[in-house]
Design a protein around this motif. Structure first.
Motif, PDB file in Angstrom:
ATOM      1  N   HIS A  72       0.909  -1.464  -0.150  1.00  0.00           N
ATOM      2  CA  HIS A  72       0.003  -0.280  -0.219  1.00  0.00           C
ATOM      3  C   HIS A  72       0.865   1.118  -0.028  1.00  0.00           C
ATOM      4  O   HIS A  72       2.125   1.092   0.727  1.00  0.00           O
ATOM      5  CB  HIS A  72      -0.610  -0.247   0.835  1.00  0.00           C
ATOM      6  CG  HIS A  72      -1.627   1.040   1.246  1.00  0.00           C
ATOM      7  ND1 HIS A  72      -1.556   2.210   2.317  1.00  0.00           N
ATOM      8  CD2 HIS A  72      -3.094   1.483   0.580  1.00  0.00           C
ATOM      9  CE1 HIS A  72      -3.095   3.323   1.780  1.00  0.00           C
ATOM     10  NE2 HIS A  72      -3.529   2.289   1.104  1.00  0.00           N
ATOM     11  N   HIS A  86       0.334   5.779  -1.096  1.00  0.00           N
ATOM     12  CA  HIS A  86      -0.402   6.386  -2.176  1.00  0.00           C
ATOM     13  C   HIS A  86       0.511   7.282  -2.899  1.00  0.00           C
ATOM     14  O   HIS A  86       1.865   7.195  -2.582  1.00  0.00           O
ATOM     15  CB  HIS A  86      -0.524   7.926  -0.624  1.00  0.00           C
ATOM     16  CG  HIS A  86      -1.388   6.695   0.258  1.00  0.00           C
ATOM     17  ND1 HIS A  86      -3.352   6.461  -0.235  1.00  0.00           N
ATOM     18  CD2 HIS A  86      -1.508   6.277   1.486  1.00  0.00           C
ATOM     19  CE1 HIS A  86      -3.269   6.135   1.368  1.00  0.00           C
ATOM     20  NE2 HIS A  86      -2.656   6.027   1.836  1.00  0.00           N
ATOM     21  N   HIS A 136      -5.036   7.483  -5.615  1.00  0.00           N
ATOM     22  CA  HIS A 136      -5.499   7.019  -4.011  1.00  0.00           C
ATOM     23  C   HIS A 136      -5.788   5.902  -3.557  1.00  0.00           C
ATOM     24  O   HIS A 136      -6.382   4.705  -2.813  1.00  0.00           O
ATOM     25  CB  HIS A 136      -7.330   7.292  -4.164  1.00  0.00           C
ATOM     26  CG  HIS A 136      -7.769   8.886  -4.409  1.00  0.00           C
ATOM     27  ND1 HIS A 136      -7.911   9.065  -6.380  1.00  0.00           N
ATOM     28  CD2 HIS A 136      -7.608   9.969  -4.519  1.00  0.00           C
ATOM     29  CE1 HIS A 136      -7.638  10.324  -6.357  1.00  0.00           C
ATOM     30  NE2 HIS A 136      -7.778  10.755  -5.449  1.00  0.00           N
ATOM     31  N   SER A 142      -6.359   2.334  -4.543  1.00  0.00           N
ATOM     32  CA  SER A 142      -6.868   1.602  -5.253  1.00  0.00           C
ATOM     33  C   SER A 142      -6.815  -0.079  -5.502  1.00  0.00           C
ATOM     34  O   SER A 142      -6.214   0.539  -6.912  1.00  0.00           O
ATOM     35  CB  SER A 142      -8.435   2.599  -5.561  1.00  0.00           C
ATOM     36  OG  SER A 142      -8.776   0.945  -5.859  1.00  0.00           O
ATOM     37  N   ILE A 153     -12.641   2.722  -3.235  1.00  0.00           N
ATOM     38  CA  ILE A 153     -11.390   2.602  -2.749  1.00  0.00           C
ATOM     39  C   ILE A 153     -11.204   4.188  -3.478  1.00  0.00           C
ATOM     40  O   ILE A 153     -10.270   4.698  -2.642  1.00  0.00           O
ATOM     41  CB  ILE A 153     -11.119   1.432  -2.068  1.00  0.00           C
ATOM     42  CG1 ILE A 153     -11.686   0.874  -1.193  1.00  0.00           C
ATOM     43  CG2 ILE A 153      -9.085   2.378  -1.705  1.00  0.00           C
ATOM     44  CD1 ILE A 153     -11.551  -0.618  -1.627  1.00  0.00           C
ATOM     45  N   GLY A 183     -11.934   7.363  -2.630  1.00  0.00           N
ATOM     46  CA  GLY A 183     -11.389   7.877  -0.816  1.00  0.00           C
ATOM     47  C   GLY A 183     -12.706   8.185   0.144  1.00  0.00           C
ATOM     48  O   GLY A 183     -12.369   8.499   0.975  1.00  0.00           O
ATOM     49  N   ALA A 221     -12.265   2.797   2.291  1.00  0.00           N
ATOM     50  CA  ALA A 221     -10.658   4.040   2.720  1.00  0.00           C
ATOM     51  C   ALA A 221     -10.621   4.773   3.681  1.00  0.00           C
ATOM     52  O   ALA A 221      -9.194   4.955   4.013  1.00  0.00           O
ATOM     53  CB  ALA A 221     -10.655   4.781   1.156  1.00  0.00           C
ATOM     54  N   HIS A 240      -9.352   2.877   6.506  1.00  0.00           N
ATOM     55  CA  HIS A 240      -7.605   3.055   6.821  1.00  0.00           C
ATOM     56  C   HIS A 240      -6.494   4.627   7.684  1.00  0.00           C
ATOM     57  O   HIS A 240      -6.028   3.530   8.014  1.00  0.00           O
ATOM     58  CB  HIS A 240      -6.920   2.689   4.966  1.00  0.00           C
ATOM     59  CG  HIS A 240      -7.049   2.253   3.792  1.00  0.00           C
ATOM     60  ND1 HIS A 240      -6.725   1.438   3.041  1.00  0.00           N
ATOM     61  CD2 HIS A 240      -8.653   0.938   4.574  1.00  0.00           C
ATOM     62  CE1 HIS A 240      -6.972   0.680   2.086  1.00  0.00           C
ATOM     63  NE2 HIS A 240      -8.725   0.474   2.850  1.00  0.00           N
TER      64      HIS A 240
END
Length: 180
Positions: free
Chosen positions: A20, A22, A36, A38, A167, A170, A174, A177
């Motif tokens: 993960h 961003h 984002h 996903s 997700i 956002g 999401a 998270h």
């Protein structure tokens, strides 16, 4: 229902296992991250988490409705209500552990799970409604369990792309998270 965890919740370790990050971009559409964060894996995990709560509520509702001799409509309504209750509860459990108070945890669960649960319940109950004989099957009939299993497969298939879309923007799961 919105969940994306191994049992019902995931840890920071699992985010690492999913890579993960961003800001990465999805150019292939095959599990890599979008702007984002996903991925299809994240969406599938969120959907499985959601499906867990929905399945608990659905089966419990059917058991209760059958035990009390309720008709199909009353039993289905109870199953749907309990699907939302258990779906939200599983998400709330994780965010409460992260230190949120009950009101804030409920707000996160509503934001994370509502759309996912709606799509899941529409797909799940719609499948059972159109499956020949499923509405008349009893808990002791193989048809009951086969139609229920198929309805969960359909619900997962319909809801996973919805969760990926959410997700990626956002939204949906999401919002959870930040608490893991």
């Amino acid at each position: 229902m919105s969940y994306e965890h191994t049992a019902p919740e995931h840890t920071a370790h699992e985010h690492g296992a999913h890579g993960h990050q961003h800001g990465a971009h999805d150019h292939t559409g095959h599990g890599q991250h979008t702007a984002h964060g996903s991925t299809w894996t994240m969406a599938a995990l969120a959907t499985l988490h959601c499906l867990t709560g929905c399945a608990i509520g659905e089966v419990l509702g059917m058991l209760i409705g059958t035990a009390f001799g309720w008709g199909n409509l009353a039993t289905m309504v109870l199953a749907i209500v309990l699907a939302f209750v258990f779906g939200y509860s599983l998400t709330m459990r994780g965010v409460l552990r992260a230190g949120l108070d009950l009101r804030a945890a409920f707000g996160v669960a509503l934001a994370a799970d509502t759309v996912s649960i709606i799509f899941m319940e529409l797909a799940d109950n719609g499948t059972i409604l159109v499956f020949p004989g499923a509405m008349d099957a009893t808990l002791s009939d193989a048809l009951f369990w086969v139609s229920l299993a198929l309805s969960f497969v359909v619900a997962f298939s319909v809801t996973t792309p919805v969760n990926k879309w959410l997700i990626g923007r956002g939204k949906g799961h999401a919002v959870v998270h930040q608490f893991h």
